[in-house]
Design an enzyme around this catalytic site. Structure first.
Site, PDB file in Angstrom:
ATOM      1  N   LYS A   1      -0.473 -54.516 -32.753  1.00 22.85           N
ATOM      2  CA  LYS A   1      -0.361 -55.020 -31.372  1.00 22.85           C
ATOM      3  C   LYS A   1       0.621 -54.163 -30.576  1.00 22.85           C
ATOM      4  CE  LYS A   1      -1.529 -59.755 -32.531  1.00 22.85           C
ATOM      5  NZ  LYS A   1      -1.061 -61.031 -33.073  1.00 22.85           N
TER       6      LYS A   1
ATOM      7  N   GLN B   1       4.017 -64.845 -33.452  1.00 21.88           N
ATOM      8  CA  GLN B   1       3.029 -64.606 -34.508  1.00 21.88           C
ATOM      9  C   GLN B   1       2.973 -65.808 -35.453  1.00 21.88           C
ATOM     10  OE1 GLN B   1       1.004 -61.781 -34.732  1.00 21.88           O
ATOM     11  NE2 GLN B   1      -0.001 -62.932 -36.363  1.00 21.88           N
TER      12      GLN B   1
ATOM     13  N   ASP C   1      -1.440 -66.069 -25.796  1.00 17.86           N
ATOM     14  CA  ASP C   1      -2.332 -66.539 -26.859  1.00 17.86           C
ATOM     15  C   ASP C   1      -3.175 -67.730 -26.382  1.00 17.86           C
ATOM     16  OD1 ASP C   1      -2.533 -65.152 -29.230  1.00 17.86           O
ATOM     17  OD2 ASP C   1      -0.757 -66.061 -30.149  1.00 17.86           O
TER      18      ASP C   1
END
Ligand code: NAP
Length: 297
Positions: free
Chosen positions: A54, A98, A121
């Protein structure tokens, strides 16, 4: 094989190209550089790989990548304090924590402490509610990438029968909401669904997000249907070593389907591309600028 193979790798490269163009424009015309902060707690090897890739792709599209790597025993208070700091940092437009988090941390509490406008997200309860009510939201990356590929392949999805196998909060449920938003008739199947084969045979669009290797065989697929395989499963090869497979049996499904995504090289690459797209969208919204076209739901 009869099905068209939808090339997620090429599509993701195109999306990242559009994001990079948007970033260049923001820098040149507004003097703004979008920033994505990724928070990793602990040393889970798979998470470390994701975070690294990422970060690399964030920099490649011209954004600022901010990485916070915290010890596995980080307290909830310290993690929440960091998120508060990122929420209030004007250079940070997207925040991603994460998952999975270590067991002593409450994921729901942590995710819901992110500013919804920076929740790239799309997991914050506010974004879930906004998506569910058809309002502007941050959309979870994997379902967004799947939707983009479906729109690209079909144009309009209106009136199509869609079956989503899996009802997780990160894939199945938001995928179903997006398909409903595009006027599909949507069925969500799960582990208690009776006669799953018969349910799937009704579908013009099948999205498999189960986590069971090659579970969907070709004889469940309606001829000509489009199959989006979200699954990522590692299985042993007969000759030794392992390989990645999806939740559908690619070879038999490709004999019947009209179009199908491969694993690897299908939905997977679209997920990070959509994370970058969401960060650009969040940055434009934060600055009262028009959103990039074709990169949101
Ligand atoms: P998850 O949270 O474990 O959810 C799996 C879903 O599948 C559940 O709703 C479960 O039903 C359902 N299910 C399990 N066994 C089933 C069966 N025999 N028949 C029908 N439904 C069944 O998984 P997830 O996080 O959504 O992920 C799904 C897959 O996608 C995994 O392989 C994951 O690695 C992959 N994934 C890929 C990406 C990507 O970037 N491409 C991103 C995220 C996830 P119940 O609710 O009834 O238990």
């Amino acid at each position: 094989m009869t099905a068209t193979v939808i090339d997620g790798k090429a599509f993701a490269a195109k999306v990242r190209g559009l994001v990079a163009e948007g970033v260049t424009k923001l820098k040149e015309e507004q003097g703004i550089t979008p920033g994505l902060a990724v928070v990793l707690v602990g040393e889970d090897p798979a998470s470390q790989v994701y975070v690294r890739s990422k970060g690399k792709m964030t920099v490649e599209v011209g954004m600022t990548s901010i990485e916070h790597k915290l010890e596995v025993d980080t307290s909830e208070a310290d993690l929440l304090a960091l998120i508060d700091q990122l929420n209030n940092d004007p250079k940070v437009h997207g925040i991603l924590v994460q998952l999975p988090l270590p067991d002593h941390l409450d994921s729901d509490l942590v995710i819901n402490s992110i500013d919804p406008a920076k929740d790239v997200d799309g997991f914050h309860i506010s974004n879930v509610g906004l998506l569910g009510t058809g309002q502007k939201s941050m959309v979870p990356c994997t379902p967004l990438g799947s939707l983009m590929m479906l729109r690209d392949h079909h144009g309009s999805l209106s009136g199509m029968n869609a079956v989503v196998i899996g009802r997780s909060n990160i894939v199945g449920k938001p995928m179903a909401q997006l398909l409903l938003g595009d006027s599909c008739t949507v069925t969500i199947a799960h582990s208690r669904t009776k006669d799953l084969a018969a349910v799937v045979r009704q579908a013009d669009i099948v999205v498999a997000a189960v986590g069971r290797p090659q579970m969907v065989p070709g004889d469940w697929i309606k001829p000509g249907a489009t199959v989006i395989d979200v699954g990522i499963n590692r299985i042993d090869k007969p000759e030794g070593g392992t390989r990645l497979v999806g939740d559908v049996d690619f070879d038999s499904c490709a004999e019947v389907a009209g179009a199908i995504t491969p694993v690897p090289g299908g939905v997977g690459p679209m997920t990070i591309a959509c994370l970058l797209a969401n960060t650009l969208t969040a940055c434009c919204r934060a600055n009262g600028l028009p959103e990039p076209e074709g990169l949101t739901a």
